[in-house]
Motif scaffolding. Structure first.
Motif, PDB file in Angstrom:
ATOM      1  N   GLY A 171      -6.876   5.494  -2.777  1.00 23.50           N
ATOM      2  CA  GLY A 171      -7.344   5.135  -4.112  1.00 23.50           C
ATOM      3  C   GLY A 171      -6.631   5.865  -5.228  1.00 23.50           C
ATOM      4  O   GLY A 171      -7.160   6.002  -6.326  1.00 23.50           O
ATOM      5  N   GLY A 172      -5.408   6.340  -4.975  1.00 25.13           N
ATOM      6  CA  GLY A 172      -4.741   7.141  -5.991  1.00 25.13           C
ATOM      7  C   GLY A 172      -3.512   6.533  -6.633  1.00 25.13           C
ATOM      8  O   GLY A 172      -2.985   7.092  -7.579  1.00 25.13           O
ATOM      9  N   CYS A 173      -3.030   5.395  -6.138  1.00 22.44           N
ATOM     10  CA  CYS A 173      -1.727   4.940  -6.633  1.00 22.44           C
ATOM     11  C   CYS A 173      -1.716   3.514  -7.192  1.00 22.44           C
ATOM     12  O   CYS A 173      -0.776   3.141  -7.882  1.00 22.44           O
ATOM     13  CB  CYS A 173      -0.694   5.038  -5.523  1.00 22.44           C
ATOM     14  SG  CYS A 173      -0.908   3.797  -4.227  1.00 22.44           S
ATOM     15  N   ALA A 174      -2.717   2.726  -6.850  1.00 22.72           N
ATOM     16  CA  ALA A 174      -2.817   1.332  -7.317  1.00 22.72           C
ATOM     17  C   ALA A 174      -1.779   0.390  -6.715  1.00 22.72           C
ATOM     18  O   ALA A 174      -1.671  -0.752  -7.145  1.00 22.72           O
ATOM     19  CB  ALA A 174      -2.802   1.241  -8.842  1.00 22.72           C
ATOM     20  N   CYS A 181      -2.005  -1.010  -3.951  1.00 26.03           N
ATOM     21  CA  CYS A 181      -2.731  -2.047  -3.206  1.00 26.03           C
ATOM     22  C   CYS A 181      -3.559  -2.949  -4.121  1.00 26.03           C
ATOM     23  O   CYS A 181      -4.425  -3.688  -3.654  1.00 26.03           O
ATOM     24  CB  CYS A 181      -3.643  -1.375  -2.188  1.00 26.03           C
ATOM     25  SG  CYS A 181      -4.933  -0.396  -2.965  1.00 26.03           S
ATOM     26  N   ASN A 195       0.864  -1.186   0.000  1.00 21.84           N
ATOM     27  CA  ASN A 195       0.000   0.000   0.000  1.00 21.84           C
ATOM     28  C   ASN A 195       0.882   1.210   0.000  1.00 21.84           C
ATOM     29  O   ASN A 195       2.055   1.146   0.345  1.00 21.84           O
ATOM     30  CB  ASN A 195      -0.934   0.009   1.214  1.00 21.84           C
ATOM     31  CG  ASN A 195      -0.197   0.318   2.487  1.00 21.84           C
ATOM     32  OD1 ASN A 195      -0.056   1.470   2.882  1.00 21.84           O
ATOM     33  ND2 ASN A 195       0.348  -0.731   3.133  1.00 21.84           N
ATOM     34  N   SER A 196       0.287   2.333  -0.403  1.00 22.38           N
ATOM     35  CA  SER A 196       1.055   3.565  -0.413  1.00 22.38           C
ATOM     36  C   SER A 196       0.143   4.727  -0.050  1.00 22.38           C
ATOM     37  O   SER A 196       0.125   5.165   1.083  1.00 22.38           O
ATOM     38  CB  SER A 196       1.723   3.687  -1.771  1.00 22.38           C
ATOM     39  OG  SER A 196       2.076   4.971  -2.047  1.00 22.38           O
ATOM     40  N   CYS A 197      -0.696   5.188  -0.964  1.00 19.63           N
ATOM     41  CA  CYS A 197      -1.489   6.395  -0.675  1.00 19.63           C
ATOM     42  C   CYS A 197      -2.685   6.124   0.241  1.00 19.63           C
ATOM     43  O   CYS A 197      -3.119   7.000   0.970  1.00 19.63           O
ATOM     44  CB  CYS A 197      -1.985   7.006  -1.984  1.00 19.63           C
ATOM     45  SG  CYS A 197      -3.311   6.039  -2.750  1.00 19.63           S
ATOM     46  N   ARG A 198      -3.218   4.964   0.190  1.00 18.55           N
ATOM     47  CA  ARG A 198      -4.409   4.546   0.952  1.00 18.55           C
ATOM     48  C   ARG A 198      -5.662   5.363   0.640  1.00 18.55           C
ATOM     49  O   ARG A 198      -6.622   5.351   1.394  1.00 18.55           O
ATOM     50  CB  ARG A 198      -4.144   4.583   2.475  1.00 18.55           C
ATOM     51  CG  ARG A 198      -2.974   3.680   2.838  1.00 18.55           C
ATOM     52  CD  ARG A 198      -2.836   3.504   4.338  1.00 18.55           C
ATOM     53  NE  ARG A 198      -1.610   2.776   4.640  1.00 18.55           N
ATOM     54  CZ  ARG A 198      -1.175   2.491   5.856  1.00 18.55           C
ATOM     55  NH1 ARG A 198      -1.877   2.859   6.905  1.00 18.55           N
ATOM     56  NH2 ARG A 198      -0.067   1.834   6.034  1.00 18.55           N
ATOM     57  N   CYS A 245      -7.498  -0.718  -0.759  1.00 20.19           N
ATOM     58  CA  CYS A 245      -7.777   0.412   0.149  1.00 20.19           C
ATOM     59  C   CYS A 245      -9.142   1.027  -0.121  1.00 20.19           C
ATOM     60  O   CYS A 245      -9.595   1.875   0.634  1.00 20.19           O
ATOM     61  CB  CYS A 245      -6.679   1.467   0.039  1.00 20.19           C
ATOM     62  SG  CYS A 245      -6.734   2.430  -1.472  1.00 20.19           S
TER      63      CYS A 245
END
Ligand code: FES
Length: 331
Positions: A40-43, A45, A35-38, A77
């Motif tokens: 819904g912006g980076c994919a 996850c 995960n990264s942005c959490r 996320c």
């Protein structure tokens, strides 16, 4: 009371709390789910829903290809299970994330609100230029913030960060207002899937504000291995005093083996008569500068990244060739 819903993530069975997303439940259960942005912006996850049904919190279709959607891919996320679910996810790409201690060894004011730190780690941390890490100061218990690595990993154990002072920001104000040299820090990383992919296509890189360092790190890494792709680098800032790292950009331009265009754009330059460069929104410059079939890398505030993605798509750049790190600033 109803029996709690469950989820099977790869081979592990976990229980779900009401309204929890797949990602929240997995992390709470100790799974190192990517995960990264959490938001819904980076994919990062991205995972495959093999069984069951989820409710999606936001429209996630633009991050997933038609093929992925057809195969049942979801963003963990943004997905709240409605039934028992079974999820397949590639955990290996996050295996390298670990915690390393270190000490601040240098601190420089870069602009009126950006401070550059150098940290000597107790042991080198491997990461890809473009990725970020969590950073915490021993003196600020409970305060953890994410920052991109400002230089490529070189095995020395010295890493750098550019920290922009956020109004009310605990970590950023601490770094801005105090001489933090000598203080102990802890890193947990690396994280994120923002790094330069191999290829031959021309590169368009767009940085907004404090989104420049990971992009420079990527280019420095690529320069060190003799990359020859044509580069167009756009840098959006507010005023002239918000421009920084111009010396590093000049050095890159001088050593880059292909063509290298650099276009700084100031959004609030009107008060500053000496500026002869571009003015306005950085994304408005994009259509005129965009080489055909470019691969794009974007890093900056969500509004800038989203606007740039829209312009790129409208100009025929396919989604799989657009990579971004959309950072949200937490005070
Ligand atoms: Fe889910 Fe970024 S962590 S989209």
């Amino acid at each position: 009371t109803a029996t709690p819903k469950t989820a099977r993530i790869n081979d592990q069975l976990i229980t779900l709390r009401p309204k929890e997303t797949v990602l929240q439940a997995a992390l709470r259960s100790g799974i190192d789910f990517p995960n990264s942005c959490r938001v819904g912006g980076c994919a990062t996850c991205k995972c495959r829903l093999v069984e069951g049904e989820v409710k999606e919190l936001t429209e996630t279709g633009y991050l997933l290809s038609a093929q992925e959607l057809a195969q049942g891919y979801i963003l963990a996320c943004q997905s709240v299970p409605k039934t028992h679910v079974r999820i397949d996810v590639e955990l290996a790409k996050h295996a390298a994330r670990r915690t390393v201690a270190g000490r601040v060894v240098a601190r420089h004011a870069v602009t009126h609100d950006i401070t550059r730190l150098a940290v000597q780690l107790d042991e080198p941390l491997d990461y890809r230029a473009g990725q970020f890490t969590e950073l915490a100061f021993e003196q600020l218990p409970g305060v953890v913030r994410s920052y991109s690595f400002a230089t490529p990993a070189d095995g020395s154990g010295v890493v750098g960060f550019y920290i922009r002072k956020v109004p009310g920001g605990q970590l950023s104000s601490f770094v801005h207002d105090h001489d933090v040299r000598g203080l102990s820090v802890r890193l947990r990383g690396p994280a994120g899937d923002f790094w330069l992919r191999d290829g031959d296509a021309p590169l368009v890189l767009i940085a907004g504000g404090s989104g420049l360092p990971p992009i420079l790190a990527m280019l420095q890494q690529a320069a060190s291995v003799g990359d020859t792709r044509p580069v167009t680098l756009l840098f959006g800032a507010r005023e002239e005093r918000d421009l920084y790292a111009l010396d590093q950009i000049e050095a890159l331009q001088a050593t880059w083996r292909g063509s290298f265009r650099f276009v700084p754009v100031l959004s609030e330059a009107s008060s500053n008569a000496s500026w002869t460069g571009k003015r306005g929104r950085v994304v408005d410059e994009l259509p005129a500068l965009l080489p055909p079939n470019a691969h794009a890398y974007l890093c900056g505030p969500p509004a800038m990244v989203d606007a740039a993605v829209t312009v790129l798509m409208a100009n025929g750049i396919s989604q799989e060739h657009v990579h971004f790190d959309r950072f949200t600033t937490r005070a």
